[in-house]
Design a protein around this motif. Structure first.
Motif, mmCIF file in Angstrom:
data_model
loop_
_atom_site.group_PDB
_atom_site.id
_atom_site.type_symbol
_atom_site.label_atom_id
_atom_site.label_comp_id
_atom_site.label_asym_id
_atom_site.label_seq_id
_atom_site.Cartn_x
_atom_site.Cartn_y
_atom_site.Cartn_z
ATOM 1 N N ASN A 76 0.973 -1.338 -0.061
ATOM 2 C CA ASN A 76 0.019 0.111 -0.054
ATOM 3 C C ASN A 76 0.771 1.394 -0.052
ATOM 4 O O ASN A 76 0.325 2.258 0.141
ATOM 5 N N ILE A 77 2.298 1.220 -0.062
ATOM 6 C CA ILE A 77 2.962 2.290 0.097
ATOM 7 C C ILE A 77 3.941 2.463 -0.880
ATOM 8 O O ILE A 77 4.568 1.415 -1.536
ATOM 9 N N THR A 147 3.965 -2.255 -10.943
ATOM 10 C CA THR A 147 4.417 -1.684 -9.850
ATOM 11 C C THR A 147 5.756 -1.255 -10.044
ATOM 12 O O THR A 147 6.727 -0.714 -9.366
ATOM 13 N N ILE B 105 -6.693 3.342 0.716
ATOM 14 C CA ILE B 105 -5.443 3.259 0.134
ATOM 15 C C ILE B 105 -4.958 4.549 -0.230
ATOM 16 O O ILE B 105 -3.692 4.833 -0.029
ATOM 17 N N GLY B 108 -2.897 6.068 2.064
ATOM 18 C CA GLY B 108 -1.753 5.494 2.754
ATOM 19 C C GLY B 108 -0.549 6.481 2.809
ATOM 20 O O GLY B 108 -0.073 6.386 3.983
ATOM 21 N N VAL B 193 -5.802 -3.642 6.860
ATOM 22 C CA VAL B 193 -5.215 -2.673 5.642
ATOM 23 C C VAL B 193 -4.108 -1.991 6.156
ATOM 24 O O VAL B 193 -3.108 -1.918 5.400
ATOM 25 N N TRP B 196 -0.899 -3.136 6.076
ATOM 26 C CA TRP B 196 -0.148 -3.371 4.726
ATOM 27 C C TRP B 196 0.457 -2.056 4.243
ATOM 28 O O TRP B 196 1.122 -2.001 3.323
ATOM 29 N N PHE B 197 0.323 -1.040 5.281
ATOM 30 C CA PHE B 197 1.145 0.317 4.993
ATOM 31 C C PHE B 197 2.684 0.054 5.410
ATOM 32 O O PHE B 197 3.612 1.143 5.542
#
Lengths: 341, 250
Positions: A76-77, A147, B105, B108, B193, B196-197
């Motif tokens: 997510n980053i 990506t 998201i 994020g 979620v 997931w960062f």
């Protein structure tokens, strides 16, 4: 108790107190001197980043006067953005194409070393797919990650003289399940993970096409920092790079210990996976120019080639300032002992 | 409902039935482990993963819980303010709706830049997802107060505050509870979620790794763990509801 005895007690107590105090001052003194920096990884804790975890666990960063926080990445980053924005001091992000694109969109990101010397990606297809070379990708569905990895595929197609429009390029999730279910004919793998997981599931009826065989070598896992860090604290950048490469060298010389360190840094990691990954990462990091020049070397010749092919097929608008994007001055100053194999 | 019917539909029995079906179906239809691994394998995997699983469960619980409590308080606060100050509703409600339609998201990078890789970053995402349904339901509950009853109370000389505490809040409470129950599930999703960062502990991290390494059995362990956590949180709220907010206004 006699007076002398008492004084002795008092004195020894005082001495102990003084020693403790000075030790504490010393401790806080050195902690204050240690520069607080962070490094953002492109994925969660795993052997792909062993060198960094080793440099931290073995005290290489500390000895270099750095107090390093390792920030894992995730799906997510965008690690590159976080480093360019100054949110993280350093990063292990993207690779040749990613760096070129970051600079083309004016991110103040600078690559100071390249971890992986050969393209870590490969394209897999089943033995019975009728695909015998990259040229046969024509008219087939080819999956790749969007990506940054898609640029490698674009370069490969360009080098093989195949127009992108002749290939049905689809976005690949980070699970290999659709490939296993044969939803597309060609999928992208990394040599250090997906290829291992396919084999672990007993899928051996596959063949591999490696970008390097098509003349495309892209280095991956760039060690980056921001332009601002380079301008304001070049000595910190140098210390970080020295200690990181030293960590990698140590990791390859003590692989079992390095895997232990990685396992302790993450959660739920399997030793066998991590051992396989470290082996493959070692292959990738000690190949190419690293063989002669040392770990982390930046292969300018291959970068120029990738840039030329990206421009040719429209993956990049125009040339970027390669000298500013890939700053070799720090790597050149890393002591030979820390980087030479 | 008869006693037997009640036992058959109680949650533990349902879980047991699902487990039995799982045990039977896999060998019966010769299902490949990639699609559904045998329950025994899933159990063995959970045992193998136990310390990490426990640490992850606790961490994700904390993120969810703190985020939910904060989100609930903020949601009730905004919902109440919107119900009584129409100007605020008109000014802020559209912004909230717009914010809610942005996938989390997208925030994020911002969340990571603001809060780093701390537990706070996950809490904030859990909060962000939880507060909206709570705010909307609070607003709806408070706006639905019977005007006749409100007029009656004020004719007895009740102050605004008294009428809020004695009439508006109790009559809105069942609707607010609905918002809270929606919010807690969203909080859990937000916490997962959020992991997931970038993080090293938590059910979300374990799930991400299991997906990345194609460990299907482990994915099932984590599905069950996430489901268990969600059920426990939801169950706790239902219990509170049954004990303290048992009435239902028309």
């Amino acid at each position: 108790m006699g007076f002398v005895m008492m004084m002795k007690h008092v004195m020894s107590g005082l001495a102990a107190g003084l020693m403790m105090a000075s030790a504490m001052i010393g401790a806080t003194g050195s902690a204050a001197a240690a520069e607080k920096v962070s490094v953002r990884l492109k994925w969660v804790a795993q052997a792909q980043f062993a060198g960094i975890y080793v440099a931290k666990a073995k005290g290489f960063y500390e000895a270099a006067g750095l107090d390093v926080t390792v920030n894992p990445g995730g799906p997510n980053i965008n690690a590159a953005t976080l480093v360019a924005s100054g949110s993280d001091t350093f990063g292990v992000v993207s690779g040749t194409e990613g760096m070129l694109n970051a600079r083309a969109s004016d991110l103040p990101l600078v690559c100071i070393a390249m971890s992986q010397q050969k393209t870590p990606y490969a394209y897999v297809t089943y033995d019975d797919s009728g695909i015998n070379s990259v040229k046969d990708f024509k008219g087939k569905s080819v999956a790749t990650w969007f990506t940054g990895t898609q640029y490698t595929l674009f370069s490969v197609l360009a080098h093989e003289g195949i127009p992108q429009s002749d290939v049905q390029i689809v976005s690949q999730p980070f699970s290999m399940q659709p490939f296993i279910d044969r939803q597309y004919q060609v999928a992208t793998v990394t040599l250090y993970n997906e290829l291992n997981t396919l084999r672990e599931q007993g899928i051996n009826n596959i063949k591999l096409f490696r970008p390097d065989d098509s003349g495309v070598t892209t280095q991956q896992d760039a060690i980056v920092t921001s332009e601002r860090m380079i301008k304001e604290k070049p000595e910190i950048v140098q210390s970080f790079l020295n200690a990181t490469l030293k960590g990698w060298k140590y990791a390859f010389q003590h692989k079992a210990e390095a895997v232990d360190i990685v396992l302790a840094a993450g959660s739920g990691l399997e030793r066998k996976h991590q051992e396989l990954m470290l082996d493959e990462i070692e292959n990738l990091m000690t190949a190419g120019v690293a063989k002669t020049e040392g770990l982390g070397a930046i292969d300018m010749a291959s970068i120029e080639k990738v840039q030329a092919s990206l421009i040719k097929f429209g993956g990049l608008k125009g040339p970027v300032d390669l000298k500013a994007t890939f700053d070799q001055s720090f790597w050149n100053k890393v002591p030979a002992d820390d980087k030479k194999l | 409902m008869t006693m037997r019917g009640r036992i058959l539909t109680s949650p533990p029995v349902t879980v047991l039935l699902v487990a039995l079906a799982w045990l039977a179906v896999v060998p019966l239809f010769n299902i490949e482990p990639r699609y559904l691994p045998p329950l025994g394998d899933v159990y063995a995997e959970a045992v193998k993963l136990w310390p990490d699983l426990l640490a992850g469960f606790w961490r994700t619980f904390l993120e969810t819980f703190i985020g939910f409590i904060a989100g609930a308080l903020i949601g009730i606060g905004f919902g109440t303010a919107f119900a009584y100050v129409r100007l605020l509703e008109r000014a802020f409600f559209p912004i909230f709706v717009a914010l809610q339609s942005v996938p989390v998201i997208a925030f994020g990078a911002i969340v990571v830049i603001w809060f780093g890789n701390t537990i706070l970053a996950k809490v904030v995402i859990a909060l962000y997802l939880a507060f909206f349904p709570v705010a909307v339901n609070t607003l709806r509950g408070l706006s639905g107060v019977n005007p006749g009853r409100a007029a009656l109370l004020s004719s007895f000389g009740a102050s605004n505050w008294q009428s809020f505490l004695m009439l508006a809040l109790p009559s809105a409470a069942p609707v607010i509870m609905t918002g809270l129950k929606l919010g807690i599930s969203l909080s859990l999703a937000g916490a997962i979620v959020g992991e997931w960062f970038g993080d090293t502990v938590g059910l979300g991290v374990l799930l991400l790794q299991a997906l990345y390494f194609e460990q299907v059995t482990r994915v099932w362990v984590l599905i069950i763990a996430c489901g268990l956590l969600g059920a426990l949180l939801y169950g706790a709220l239902s219990l509170i509801e049954r004990r303290y907010v048992w009435w239902q206004f028309d």
